[in-house]
Scaffold this motif. Structure first.
Motif, PDB file in Angstrom:
ATOM      1  N   ARG A 153      47.826  36.883  35.787  1.00  0.00           N
ATOM      2  CA  ARG A 153      48.160  36.583  37.429  1.00  0.00           C
ATOM      3  C   ARG A 153      49.348  37.328  37.441  1.00  0.00           C
ATOM      4  O   ARG A 153      49.127  37.509  38.274  1.00  0.00           O
ATOM      5  N   THR A 154      49.883  36.997  36.958  1.00  0.00           N
ATOM      6  CA  THR A 154      51.959  36.900  36.890  1.00  0.00           C
ATOM      7  C   THR A 154      51.466  39.053  37.862  1.00  0.00           C
ATOM      8  O   THR A 154      51.983  39.451  38.989  1.00  0.00           O
ATOM      9  N   ALA A 155      50.444  40.039  36.481  1.00  0.00           N
ATOM     10  CA  ALA A 155      50.427  41.588  37.747  1.00  0.00           C
ATOM     11  C   ALA A 155      49.289  41.411  39.082  1.00  0.00           C
ATOM     12  O   ALA A 155      50.126  42.452  39.733  1.00  0.00           O
ATOM     13  N   MET A 156      48.732  40.197  37.975  1.00  0.00           N
ATOM     14  CA  MET A 156      47.882  40.650  40.041  1.00  0.00           C
ATOM     15  C   MET A 156      48.691  40.473  41.101  1.00  0.00           C
ATOM     16  O   MET A 156      48.077  40.807  42.588  1.00  0.00           O
ATOM     17  N   LEU A 157      49.104  39.054  40.934  1.00  0.00           N
ATOM     18  CA  LEU A 157      50.065  39.038  41.952  1.00  0.00           C
ATOM     19  C   LEU A 157      51.058  39.322  42.395  1.00  0.00           C
ATOM     20  O   LEU A 157      51.350  39.920  43.783  1.00  0.00           O
ATOM     21  N   ARG A 158      51.802  40.518  41.287  1.00  0.00           N
ATOM     22  CA  ARG A 158      52.819  41.579  41.999  1.00  0.00           C
ATOM     23  C   ARG A 158      52.634  42.358  42.631  1.00  0.00           C
ATOM     24  O   ARG A 158      52.818  43.079  43.276  1.00  0.00           O
ATOM     25  N   HIS A 159      51.256  43.018  42.440  1.00  0.00           N
ATOM     26  CA  HIS A 159      49.922  43.608  43.459  1.00  0.00           C
ATOM     27  C   HIS A 159      48.276  43.151  43.148  1.00  0.00           C
ATOM     28  O   HIS A 159      47.324  43.373  43.169  1.00  0.00           O
ATOM     29  N   PRO A 160      48.882  42.620  44.935  1.00  0.00           N
ATOM     30  CA  PRO A 160      47.599  41.235  45.411  1.00  0.00           C
ATOM     31  C   PRO A 160      46.690  42.078  45.687  1.00  0.00           C
ATOM     32  O   PRO A 160      45.875  41.228  45.580  1.00  0.00           O
ATOM     33  N   TRP A 161      45.905  43.835  45.886  1.00  0.00           N
ATOM     34  CA  TRP A 161      45.213  44.303  45.927  1.00  0.00           C
ATOM     35  C   TRP A 161      44.145  44.271  44.964  1.00  0.00           C
ATOM     36  O   TRP A 161      42.980  44.685  45.801  1.00  0.00           O
ATOM     37  N   SER A 162      45.036  44.086  43.523  1.00  0.00           N
ATOM     38  CA  SER A 162      44.028  44.373  42.813  1.00  0.00           C
ATOM     39  C   SER A 162      43.387  43.550  42.608  1.00  0.00           C
ATOM     40  O   SER A 162      41.782  43.875  41.677  1.00  0.00           O
ATOM     41  N   ALA A 163      43.525  41.945  43.020  1.00  0.00           N
ATOM     42  CA  ALA A 163      42.398  41.135  42.251  1.00  0.00           C
ATOM     43  C   ALA A 163      41.232  41.905  42.778  1.00  0.00           C
ATOM     44  O   ALA A 163      39.956  41.562  42.591  1.00  0.00           O
ATOM     45  N   ALA A 164      40.594  42.079  43.824  1.00  0.00           N
ATOM     46  CA  ALA A 164      39.643  42.080  45.144  1.00  0.00           C
ATOM     47  C   ALA A 164      39.539  43.794  43.968  1.00  0.00           C
ATOM     48  O   ALA A 164      38.096  43.157  44.357  1.00  0.00           O
ATOM     49  N   LEU A 165      39.637  44.093  42.943  1.00  0.00           N
ATOM     50  CA  LEU A 165      39.048  45.174  42.466  1.00  0.00           C
ATOM     51  C   LEU A 165      38.699  44.995  41.493  1.00  0.00           C
ATOM     52  O   LEU A 165      37.949  46.370  40.410  1.00  0.00           O
ATOM     53  N   LEU A 166      38.844  44.493  40.325  1.00  0.00           N
ATOM     54  CA  LEU A 166      38.535  44.311  39.612  1.00  0.00           C
ATOM     55  C   LEU A 166      37.176  44.090  38.987  1.00  0.00           C
ATOM     56  O   LEU A 166      36.209  44.092  37.835  1.00  0.00           O
ATOM     57  N   GLN A 167      35.782  44.229  40.284  1.00  0.00           N
ATOM     58  CA  GLN A 167      34.909  44.396  39.625  1.00  0.00           C
ATOM     59  C   GLN A 167      34.544  46.569  40.162  1.00  0.00           C
ATOM     60  O   GLN A 167      32.793  46.389  39.620  1.00  0.00           O
ATOM     61  N   ARG A 168      34.915  46.505  39.840  1.00  0.00           N
ATOM     62  CA  ARG A 168      34.622  47.580  39.383  1.00  0.00           C
ATOM     63  C   ARG A 168      33.863  48.262  38.382  1.00  0.00           C
ATOM     64  O   ARG A 168      34.228  47.716  37.301  1.00  0.00           O
ATOM     65  N   PRO A 169      33.110  49.230  38.394  1.00  0.00           N
ATOM     66  CA  PRO A 169      32.274  50.144  37.371  1.00  0.00           C
ATOM     67  C   PRO A 169      33.342  50.478  36.058  1.00  0.00           C
ATOM     68  O   PRO A 169      32.643  51.020  35.193  1.00  0.00           O
ATOM     69  N   THR A 170      34.551  51.356  36.406  1.00  0.00           N
ATOM     70  CA  THR A 170      35.061  51.877  35.677  1.00  0.00           C
ATOM     71  C   THR A 170      36.611  50.744  35.391  1.00  0.00           C
ATOM     72  O   THR A 170      36.945  50.847  36.394  1.00  0.00           O
ATOM     73  N   LEU A 171      36.020  50.627  34.662  1.00  0.00           N
ATOM     74  CA  LEU A 171      37.101  49.466  34.007  1.00  0.00           C
ATOM     75  C   LEU A 171      38.270  50.299  32.617  1.00  0.00           C
ATOM     76  O   LEU A 171      37.919  50.916  31.916  1.00  0.00           O
ATOM     77  N   GLY A 172      39.460  50.905  33.148  1.00  0.00           N
ATOM     78  CA  GLY A 172      40.824  51.461  32.025  1.00  0.00           C
ATOM     79  C   GLY A 172      40.726  50.545  30.682  1.00  0.00           C
ATOM     80  O   GLY A 172      40.247  50.022  30.434  1.00  0.00           O
TER      81      GLY A 172
END
Length: 214
Positions: free
Chosen positions: A94-113
């Motif tokens: 959660r801390t990482a996603m709030l530091r980079h707020p754009w990230s939360a909307a992208l975690l449903q992408r088909p390619t996960l690292g």
């Protein structure tokens, strides 16, 4: 007769530098602000040069998303009690996603690292240690993931000012007969996001622990 000024040397263009600049651009302007042209201008190179290192903009987004999970502290040791391990993992996530707020909307992408997949692996391994398998493992995993994502997206997207919240609460008080609980408990004024997340996670883990014991 003046000696020509030496050209300012730029750091070598590498994939790591491209990703770092992409993360910075996303932090400043969000996903809509990231274009290959804007990224090239920020780096001080041509767009064509970027394509020697990454194939598409989607690749840049995938790499940037995985990079922020590389910022997380190491996962707790494998012998940590499963409940404590999951709580620590999700709090850092959660801390990482709030530091980079754009990230939360992208975690449903088909390619996960690999950085993100390592966290998912750790989460499921902890649940397996708790005794979950099969459909029960899937349900427990998604329950925790959905709680994390819902709470984080709500926090990242919350844009009401203190004045807005006070005005909204006054409207609730004016209609206290219709909304007595919301009015009495000052629903619109509560802003302890971190504390609420931790308490809510405890409730979720209580339920999961009860299911594991059955």
């Amino acid at each position: 007769m003046r000696e020509p000024r030496a050209a300012r040397e730029q750091p070598p263009l590498t994939r790591a530098r491209i990703v770092g600049e992409a993360v910075a651009l996303l932090d400043e302007e969000g996903i809509d602000g990231l274009t290959m042209r804007r990224l090239a201008e920020r780096i001080g190179s041509g767009v064509t040069t970027l394509y020697w290192h990454v194939d598409t903009k989607d690749d840049v987004v995938d790499l940037a998303l995985d990079a922020i999970f590389g910022e997380l502290p190491p996962a707790p040791p494998a012998d940590t009690k499963w409940r404590e391990a999951i709580a620590a993992l999700l709090l850092d996530w959660r801390t990482a996603m709030l530091r980079h707020p754009w990230s939360a909307a992208l975690l449903q992408r088909p390619t996960l690292g690999p950085n993100l997949l390592a966290r998912m692996e750790f989460l499921q391994a902890a649940l397996v240690r708790a005794g979950f398998t099969g459909d029960h493992l899937t349900a427990a995993t998604w329950t925790l993931y959905n709680y994390l994502m819902g709470a984080t997206v709500a926090r990242a997207g919350f844009a009401l000012s203190e004045e807005d919240r006070e005005a909204a609460q006054r409207r609730l008080r004016d209609r206290s007969e219709e909304f007595p609980t919301l009015s009495a408990n000052e629903y619109m004024l509560e802003d302890d996001w971190d504390g609420t997340f931790v308490r809510g996670l405890g409730y979720v883990l209580d339920g999961i622990a009860g299911a594991a014991d059955q």
